[in-house]
Design an enzyme around this catalytic site. Sequence first.
Site, PDB file in Angstrom:
ATOM      1  N   CYS A   2       0.838  -1.185   0.000  1.00 41.38           N
ATOM      2  CA  CYS A   2       0.000   0.000   0.000  1.00 41.38           C
ATOM      3  C   CYS A   2       0.882   1.246   0.000  1.00 41.38           C
ATOM      4  CB  CYS A   2      -0.941   0.089   1.198  1.00 41.38           C
ATOM      5  SG  CYS A   2      -2.085  -1.273   1.317  1.00 41.38           S
ATOM      6  N   ARG A  27       3.841  -0.196  -4.880  1.00 37.25           N
ATOM      7  CA  ARG A  27       3.582  -0.780  -3.559  1.00 37.25           C
ATOM      8  C   ARG A  27       2.244  -1.517  -3.494  1.00 37.25           C
ATOM      9  NH1 ARG A  27       6.818   1.487   0.352  1.00 37.25           N
ATOM     10  NH2 ARG A  27       5.324   0.863   1.919  1.00 37.25           N
ATOM     11  N   TRP A  73      -2.729  -2.618  -1.695  1.00 34.98           N
ATOM     12  CA  TRP A  73      -2.420  -4.039  -1.894  1.00 34.98           C
ATOM     13  C   TRP A  73      -3.287  -4.764  -0.884  1.00 34.98           C
ATOM     14  CZ3 TRP A  73      -0.445  -8.227   0.843  1.00 34.98           C
ATOM     15  CH2 TRP A  73      -0.031  -9.318   0.069  1.00 34.98           C
ATOM     16  N   ASN A  99      -1.716   1.840   5.860  1.00 35.34           N
ATOM     17  CA  ASN A  99      -0.814   0.836   5.281  1.00 35.34           C
ATOM     18  C   ASN A  99      -0.388  -0.064   6.425  1.00 35.34           C
ATOM     19  OD1 ASN A  99       1.275  -0.572   4.065  1.00 35.34           O
ATOM     20  ND2 ASN A  99       2.727   1.123   4.233  1.00 35.34           N
ATOM     21  N   GLY A 100      -0.663  -1.364   6.305  1.00 30.60           N
ATOM     22  CA  GLY A 100      -0.285  -2.296   7.372  1.00 30.60           C
ATOM     23  C   GLY A 100      -1.417  -3.250   7.667  1.00 30.60           C
ATOM     24  N   GLU A 484      16.806 -17.802  -8.351  1.00 30.13           N
ATOM     25  CA  GLU A 484      16.440 -16.417  -8.652  1.00 30.13           C
ATOM     26  C   GLU A 484      15.840 -16.319 -10.061  1.00 30.13           C
ATOM     27  OE1 GLU A 484      15.872 -13.823  -7.184  1.00 30.13           O
ATOM     28  OE2 GLU A 484      16.120 -12.176  -8.580  1.00 30.13           O
ATOM     29  N   LYS A 488      12.114 -14.934 -10.928  1.00 39.15           N
ATOM     30  CA  LYS A 488      11.863 -13.833 -11.881  1.00 39.15           C
ATOM     31  C   LYS A 488      10.825 -14.256 -12.907  1.00 39.15           C
ATOM     32  CE  LYS A 488      13.102 -11.147 -10.235  1.00 39.15           C
ATOM     33  NZ  LYS A 488      13.869 -10.959  -9.053  1.00 39.15           N
ATOM     34  N   GLU A 491       7.289 -14.420 -11.388  1.00 36.60           N
ATOM     35  CA  GLU A 491       6.736 -13.102 -11.058  1.00 36.60           C
ATOM     36  C   GLU A 491       6.231 -12.361 -12.283  1.00 36.60           C
ATOM     37  OE1 GLU A 491       8.780 -10.790  -7.562  1.00 36.60           O
ATOM     38  OE2 GLU A 491      10.315 -11.450  -8.949  1.00 36.60           O
ATOM     39  N   HIS A 507      16.209 -36.631  -8.199  1.00 39.19           N
ATOM     40  CA  HIS A 507      15.488 -37.171  -7.042  1.00 39.19           C
ATOM     41  C   HIS A 507      14.005 -36.794  -7.088  1.00 39.19           C
ATOM     42  CE1 HIS A 507      19.210 -38.541  -5.247  1.00 39.19           C
ATOM     43  NE2 HIS A 507      19.737 -37.375  -5.596  1.00 39.19           N
ATOM     44  N   LYS A 606       5.863  -4.163  -4.235  1.00 42.33           N
ATOM     45  CA  LYS A 606       7.313  -4.021  -4.124  1.00 42.33           C
ATOM     46  C   LYS A 606       7.784  -4.166  -2.690  1.00 42.33           C
ATOM     47  CE  LYS A 606      11.349  -2.967  -5.765  1.00 42.33           C
ATOM     48  NZ  LYS A 606      11.973  -4.059  -6.534  1.00 42.33           N
TER      49      LYS A 606
HETATM   50  O1  M6R Z   1      12.759  -5.287  -0.012  1.00 40.33           O
HETATM   51  P1  M6R Z   1      13.229  -6.676   0.266  1.00 40.33           P
HETATM   52  O2  M6R Z   1      14.502  -7.017  -0.409  1.00 40.33           O
HETATM   53  O3  M6R Z   1      13.270  -7.001   1.736  1.00 40.33           O
HETATM   54  O4  M6R Z   1      12.093  -7.600  -0.373  1.00 40.33           O
HETATM   55  C1  M6R Z   1      12.119  -8.988  -0.289  1.00 40.33           C
HETATM   56  C2  M6R Z   1      11.173  -9.611  -1.283  1.00 40.33           C
HETATM   57  O5  M6R Z   1       9.863  -9.187  -1.036  1.00 40.33           O
HETATM   58  C3  M6R Z   1      11.542  -9.270  -2.720  1.00 40.33           C
HETATM   59  O6  M6R Z   1      12.849  -9.626  -3.016  1.00 40.33           O
HETATM   60  C4  M6R Z   1      10.586  -9.979  -3.701  1.00 40.33           C
HETATM   61  O7  M6R Z   1      10.800 -11.355  -3.661  1.00 40.33           O
HETATM   62  C5  M6R Z   1      10.780  -9.406  -5.103  1.00 40.33           C
HETATM   63  N1  M6R Z   1       9.503  -9.211  -5.727  1.00 40.33           N
HETATM   64  C6  M6R Z   1      11.594 -10.267  -5.977  1.00 40.33           C
HETATM   65  O8  M6R Z   1      11.685  -9.808  -7.283  1.00 40.33           O
END
Ligand code: M6R
Length: 611
Positions: A2, A27, A73, A99-100, A484, A488, A491, A507, A606
């Site tokens: 948010c 956000r 969000w 927000n929270g 990673e 990506k 996402e 396995h 984010k």
């Molecule tokens: O701001 P942070 O690095 O603590 O965030 C951690 C994760 O939320 C963040 O890396 C998330 O997995 C991303 N969307 C990855 O691209």
Amino acid sequence: MCGIVAYIGPRQAYPIILKGLKRLEYRGYDSAGVALLNSGLKVYKKKGKVADLEETLVGKDLHATIGIGHTRWATHGEPSDRNAHPHVSANGKLSMIHNGIIENYGQLKQELENKGYTFSSDTDTEILLKFIEDIQINNKSGLEEAVRIALKRVVGAYVIVIIDEDNPDTLIAARKGSPLVIGIGKGEHFLASDATPIIEYTKEVVYVNDYELAIIKSDELILKNLGNEKVTPFIQKLDLELAAIEKGGYDHFMLKEIFEQPDTIFDCLRGRLDAEAGTITMAGVQNHIEQFKNANRIIIIACGTSWHAGLIAEYIFEELCRTPVEVEYASEFRYRNPVIHKGDVIIAISQSGETADTIVAIEKAKEHGAFIFGVVNAVGSSIARISHAGAYTHAGPEIGVASTKAFTGQLVVLMMIALKVAIEKKTIDQKRYLHLLNELQELPDKITLMLREKDAIRAVANKYKDATDSLYLGRGYNFPVALEGALKLKEISYIHAEGYPAAEMKHGPIALVQETLPVVFVATKDSYHEKIVSNIQEIKARKGKVIAVITAGDEIITKMADDVISVPEADEIVAPVLSTIPMQLLAYYIGVAKGYDVDKPRNLAKSVTVE
Ligand code: M6R
């Protein structure tokens, strides 16, 4: 999660709030709304993105010099018009953004329902607002006092901002666990979840701390704690330029941020690494070098992409420093009963510096007396402030929801820390140390070279864009790179992707392999090369399609794979920085080819400020 924006001053609030919400949309983008005060309270909200809200407001009278805005969000209640913020009190006079998460919302709701309150949304926010209103009415107290009393009952995390029809020259805001920045202009104040909506108006800001309440008028900012004592605002100068948060000619922030990596890595190394002199200057590490040298254990806590950076750091610290390392998901660590000793060093990694789980995990480790070292990108963020020491990644604002340049920045910072500790601890010989310094120094040029491969990567992306599943495999330092890469792809393109250690594949996951399954191998030349060649053969024998990220000139894998993407040669310790970049581009181009909004992938945000 948010984004919140608010304004009070002589200018028109709506355009400032709207622009701010667009900047904070990373956000959360489930719904958006604004509340304005101008001879009465006007609230407008809409499911969808900020642009959807903007469209519905064309032609409306939006004149007001005080207002609040929110981009959501969803936590409590589906994304919808009625769950969108701002919410309004029962008497229609107060409006609030939040927000929270209010964890004890159920109990508060029950109390309010017993008194006859009803609710027009499914949100915890509306409950908190009506709880505040109820205190205000029953205690016959002013709004400020009611907020203070209410917040003492609240369990959870919040930033709230409230406007009051009866008090149209005041904003009331409070924070616990979610970020709030106040920009100080000339006779005006700007409030936001981060500094990006503020920088074009003022560079003077105050980061509000947990359990602080702000009473804000055009020309006055009063900060108090929940005990009603005044707190002196600590005014800081923002070190951020507007250009850093704009797309600068790229189609998406994600692409811009991928292409910024030669510069961000250069900035990360600048003033720290001097390969000729053989030195690494990092005050945060140097000032605590004994703690690092004598650590019985390093525990790395992080989430998501930052957790992957931690996994790579585990290999590096154990190899170079000979210190045992554990890498923990912050969300698990905080609820376990972890064994933490006084001599343990905790490294917390976070791009945003606001991730709720990481913050609470740090607090838990602190309670056990551990030393906390933060590796953070967002300057002045909560994690930067609560760590005992730290190092910034200096990647600049990362707006695309998928983390790219922050990840490679984290890797470089962690590599420098490991090298500095290793040379002090004498667990690395001088020759290898100097070699690795040179390797780090060469990274920006090598990244520039590798970004020239973008068209080849786009061609691979177009070939595999219709896949429904995929496997990402790697060994050693490249295993977390495979994780990673898979994250990506998930996402950005919504294609199911699983990352695995290449040898572990047999396995279980090998059962998935068939002609239609793309398998991405991160297979640069390192000490595992021969082994990974065998793993590629195992996939080929089962007719899987192999896309291999290889070191330029690797004839062996080129002959075996269906498609190859080359990266420049590099020592295996720094190679993950290079092999990550094709993963980022592959996901990006597949997402774009499928027509998705890669900067704002569905369901994500984010900055994950809720647990
Ligand atoms: O701001 P942070 O690095 O603590 O965030 C951690 C994760 O939320 C963040 O890396 C998330 O997995 C991303 N969307 C990855 O691209």
